[in-house]
Scaffold this active site. Structure first.
Site, PDB file in Angstrom:
ATOM      1  N   ARG A  84       0.857  -1.190   0.000  1.00  0.00           N
ATOM      2  CA  ARG A  84       0.000   0.000   0.000  1.00  0.00           C
ATOM      3  C   ARG A  84       0.889   1.234   0.000  1.00  0.00           C
ATOM      4  NH1 ARG A  84      -2.462  -0.024   6.246  1.00  0.00           N
ATOM      5  NH2 ARG A  84      -0.456  -0.246   7.261  1.00  0.00           N
ATOM      6  N   ASN A  92      -4.841   7.853   4.557  1.00  0.00           N
ATOM      7  CA  ASN A  92      -4.564   7.087   5.774  1.00  0.00           C
ATOM      8  C   ASN A  92      -3.086   7.216   6.118  1.00  0.00           C
ATOM      9  OD1 ASN A  92      -5.705   5.045   7.754  1.00  0.00           O
ATOM     10  ND2 ASN A  92      -3.874   3.969   7.046  1.00  0.00           N
ATOM     11  N   GLU A  93      -2.814   7.684   7.322  1.00  0.00           N
ATOM     12  CA  GLU A  93      -1.431   7.786   7.818  1.00  0.00           C
ATOM     13  C   GLU A  93      -0.475   8.249   6.713  1.00  0.00           C
ATOM     14  OE1 GLU A  93      -0.333   4.121   9.775  1.00  0.00           O
ATOM     15  OE2 GLU A  93      -1.359   4.735  11.591  1.00  0.00           O
ATOM     16  N   GLU A 104      -7.189   4.893  15.896  1.00  0.00           N
ATOM     17  CA  GLU A 104      -6.852   3.468  15.817  1.00  0.00           C
ATOM     18  C   GLU A 104      -6.079   3.061  17.060  1.00  0.00           C
ATOM     19  OE1 GLU A 104      -4.501   2.147  12.526  1.00  0.00           O
ATOM     20  OE2 GLU A 104      -5.654   3.300  11.071  1.00  0.00           O
ATOM     21  N   LYS A 160      -3.984 -10.432   8.862  1.00  0.00           N
ATOM     22  CA  LYS A 160      -4.995 -11.390   9.347  1.00  0.00           C
ATOM     23  C   LYS A 160      -4.780 -11.774  10.811  1.00  0.00           C
ATOM     24  CE  LYS A 160      -2.737 -15.231   6.888  1.00  0.00           C
ATOM     25  NZ  LYS A 160      -1.765 -14.323   6.191  1.00  0.00           N
ATOM     26  N   PHE A 161      -3.567 -11.609  11.321  1.00  0.00           N
ATOM     27  CA  PHE A 161      -3.348 -11.939  12.733  1.00  0.00           C
ATOM     28  C   PHE A 161      -3.348 -10.698  13.617  1.00  0.00           C
ATOM     29  CE2 PHE A 161      -1.333 -15.640  10.551  1.00  0.00           C
ATOM     30  CZ  PHE A 161      -2.368 -16.519  10.870  1.00  0.00           C
TER      31      PHE A 161
HETATM   32  C1  GAL Z   1      -1.973   1.479  11.059  1.00  0.00           C
HETATM   33  C2  GAL Z   1      -2.763   1.562   9.765  1.00  0.00           C
HETATM   34  C3  GAL Z   1      -3.864   0.513   9.704  1.00  0.00           C
HETATM   35  C4  GAL Z   1      -3.328  -0.825  10.113  1.00  0.00           C
HETATM   36  C5  GAL Z   1      -2.722  -0.722  11.486  1.00  0.00           C
HETATM   37  C6  GAL Z   1      -2.194  -2.028  12.005  1.00  0.00           C
HETATM   38  O1  GAL Z   1      -0.736   2.062  10.939  1.00  0.00           O
HETATM   39  O2  GAL Z   1      -3.331   2.830   9.624  1.00  0.00           O
HETATM   40  O3  GAL Z   1      -4.373   0.476   8.401  1.00  0.00           O
HETATM   41  O4  GAL Z   1      -2.373  -1.229   9.191  1.00  0.00           O
HETATM   42  O5  GAL Z   1      -1.661   0.186  11.443  1.00  0.00           O
HETATM   43  O6  GAL Z   1      -1.592  -1.893  13.268  1.00  0.00           O
END
Ligand code: GAL
Length: 669
Positions: A112, A150-151, A308, A357-358
């Protein structure tokens, strides 16, 4: 009220990626979300390929159904603009949009964030997608906020491809106007680096030896701006269609590539992602607190959202510990305590396939019913409903730590007297305030210093004359300032201030620094108090200090500068400016910080036992005291004069509060 449609509530939810699941799963998702008290989900973050399967084909049907389902269940959408992972067809058609690293290596799709921030193709394609999305969903009742990209810059912090090189030159032309000015600023007389034409300039690619430091610094500035241009481009489109829907993007905490002070002028509220390591809990919780404090400070007076966090484990470290029972709740409420108005998870439902997935999720592979994690999430949902009165309240901090991205970029470049880890230099002080339950904001060089009683400048290598003047004014007006070693060395172009270090702060501090004695690991010195009473170990660094008007409070005990100042105070009619020329050990830092806090009349919200975090949030007349027990013991805390109703238990509390391990009390005073 950061999201008007969720006014009066704390935000609760997570990243929801229904495109990974058949539609029959969606109904169950809705039911489980409602049961858990979810009120906001981030949707479509990585859905570009699904939304636009080919150049002129749009597929919004599935997202329409999701948005309708959300609305029907009274759940709102923080709708992503889906621009973080360009579809394969776009990259295949326009391979030049791919990023190139400093070694000239192209980064390919299959993961990505495989785009150059300067790519016109990427920009046009992203703009087209955002325009389609915004015009399509602008009136949808579920739409509550926009989640841009995103980020930004995560995984791909800089790009050296052809378009980036050309954009860098344009950025430099705007900044310097003439090639002469650029040569002056970059100090190109050194090593025959003089440029006679803009086209001779490259991004700082891999070179035989260290590249020009000002070139590298400007490239960092350019890169932060290039990503910001992407955000601004998307924001302009969103504003056109939905002027009243707030926009945000999720930050990565103390993230070096992007100058979040600059960025935060452009978003409506701050959102960030926090993944402290449960393997080292006490480090993790302090870093989480530091991140929360930084995020709260970026838009002063405005709450933020933890966009998040994992409900259990992540999958990116070598050993990925799940959060043990109670820890997720504790760290979530720690965010609310420090000024957050919401907590969300990555992600709602654990993927069946793919890299993550984990990674822990609210709905784990085992399903919701039999899952500890889901139960804890649903219980937190209940807690957050009880804490709704806290929404929109703020924290009043008397202390500020100045944290500057430009100084961070430059102090950590090669060819310095010693190695400075800028985050750690600042964090040492944050950690002290955190352990002592003293509220602290992070400041930028152009913050309003007058609001604070005590300001700390940890190793602020780069400082402008204007910031130095504002700090002098702060001290003259009665503030207490502490600067630590290797402060005030260069101006914004990374040119040394001549005539003694601490440069424009020399008068404020009442001293000058002649040279440095950095220590190798394991080496150190001693710091003896001026009255000879106590001595502390110190390490990492020593400045060789000459005092003018400053009084020596502690002296070095060893080396050729034994007897010279290690800690000083310069008094003004109003305030005081302290200088700490080394890194003291734990006891030495206690001694230093206690003096500062006494002189600045800064105190803990409440004197609490070790491992108990206490924070006060305020809204008008209303006050909320958060007390969090981070230990494995049941702890008794003397609430002194604080009394009120615990919003979580509903019980009236006064006198001694007893808190179970990992438990939290939120007292409306
Ligand atoms: C963040 C990201 C998410 C996911 C997550 C996993 O950095 O924005 O999409 O990848 O980490 O910890």
């Amino acid at each position: 009220m950061i999201i008007p449609k969720l006014s009066g509530k704390l935000i609760f939810g997570g990243d929801y990626n229904p495109e990974q699941w058949p539609e029959y799963v969606w109904e169950e998702d809705m039911q489980l979300m409602k049961q858990a008290g979810v009120n906001l989900v981030s949707v479509a973050i990585f859905a570009w390929a699904k939304l636009q399967p080919s150049e002129d084909e749009w597929n919004f049907g599935w997202l329409d159904r999701i948005m309708d389902l959300l609305a029907a269940n009274d759940i709102h959408a923080c709708l992503a603009t889906a621009t973080a992972s360009p579809p394969a067809w776009l990259v295949h058609k326009h391979p030049k949009m791919l990023p190139v690293n400093s070694e000239g290596v192209t980064l390919y799709p299959g993961s990505r964030q495989h785009y150059s921030p300067s790519s016109a193709t990427y920009r046009e394609a992203a703009a087209r997608l955002v325009d389609k999305l915004a015009s399509h969903y602008k009136d949808h009742p579920a739409l509550a906020a926009w989640h841009i990209n995103n980020e930004y810059a995560c995984h791909m912090p800089e790009c050296h491809n052809e378009e980036s090189t050309i954009s860098f030159r344009e950025w430099l032309k705007r900044k310097y106007e003439s090639i002469y000015q650029l040569n002056e600023a970059w100090g190109t007389a050194f090593w025959s680096q003089v440029y006679s034409d803009w086209d001779e300039i490259f991004t700082p690619r891999l070179a035989p030896y260290c590249s020009n430091p000002t070139q590298k610094l400007d490239f960092k500035r350019f890169t932060s701006d290039a990503f910001l241009e992407l955000l601004l481009m998307e924001k302009a489109i969103l504003r056109k269609h939905t002027p009243d829907i707030p926009v945000t993007t999720n930050y990565v905490g103390f993230f070096k590539p992007l100058d979040y002070h600059r960025w935060s002028k452009e978003i409506d509220f701050t959102a960030w992602d926090s993944y402290p390591d449960p393997l080292t809990e006490s480090i993790g919780r302090q870093r989480h607190a530091a991140g929360n404090d930084m995020m709260r400070s970026l838009i002063p007076g405005t709450p933020f959202v933890l966009m998040e966090q994992t409900p259990s484990a992540i999958n990116g470290r070598e050993t990925n510990l799940p959060k043990r029972p109670g820890l997720m709740r504790l760290w979530s409420l720690a965010t609310i305590a420090r000024g957050g108005d919401g907590v969300m998870y990555f992600q709602w439902r654990a993927s069946k396939a793919g890299t993550e997935k984990f990674h822990g999720a609210v709905v784990q592979h085992v399903g919701a019913e039999r899952s500890r994690v889901y139960k804890e999430v649903a219980a937190l949902g209940e807690d957050l409903k009880k804490l709704a009165p806290v929404a929109d309240s703020a924290i009043k901090a008397d202390v500020g730590i100045l944290f500057d991205w430009h100084s961070w970029w430059s102090v950590e470049m090669d060819s310095k007297p010693g190695k400075i880890d800028y985050f750690e230099a600042c964090n040492q002080f944050h950690n002290w305030f955190y352990r002592n339950n003293i509220a602290v904001d992070y400041l930028s060089p152009d913050s309003d210093f007058g609001k604070y009683k005590l300001i700390v400048l940890p190793s602020l290598y780069m400082i402008s004359e204007a910031t130095a003047a504002a700090l002098e004014e702060f001290v003259r007006e009665g503030g207490v300032l502490l600067a630590s070693y290797f402060t005030g060395i260069v101006n914004e172009a990374d040119h040394v201030y001549l005539g003694g270090y601490t440069g424009p702060l020399k008068e404020t501090l009442g001293l000058w620094v002649e040279e440095w004695r950095p220590n190798a690991d394991g080496e150190g010195n001693r710091m003896l108090t001026a009255d000879g009473g106590v001595s502390f170990a110190c390490d990492h660094w020593a400045d060789v200090v000459h005092v003018d008007s400053a009084e020596i409070l502690a002296r070095f005990g060893q080396e050729y500068f034994a007897g010279q100042a290690a800690f000083t105070e310069n008094r003004f009619v109003g305030g005081k400016a302290f200088y700490l020329a080394t890194r003291p050990d734990k006891d030495g830092l206690e001694w230093v910080m206690h003096q500062l806090c006494r002189k600045a009349a800064v105190d803990a919200v409440l004197k609490a036992p070790h491992g108990v975090e206490v924070v006060l949030r305020q809204k008008g007349e209303k006050e909320f005291l958060f007390v969090l027990n981070h230990t494995d013991e049941t702890i008794s805390i003397d609430l002194e004069d604080y009394t009120g109703q615990d919003l979580l238990s509903g019980i009236h509390v006064a006198g001694i509060l007893s808190l179970d391990p990992l438990d939290v009390s939120v007292i409306q005073l």
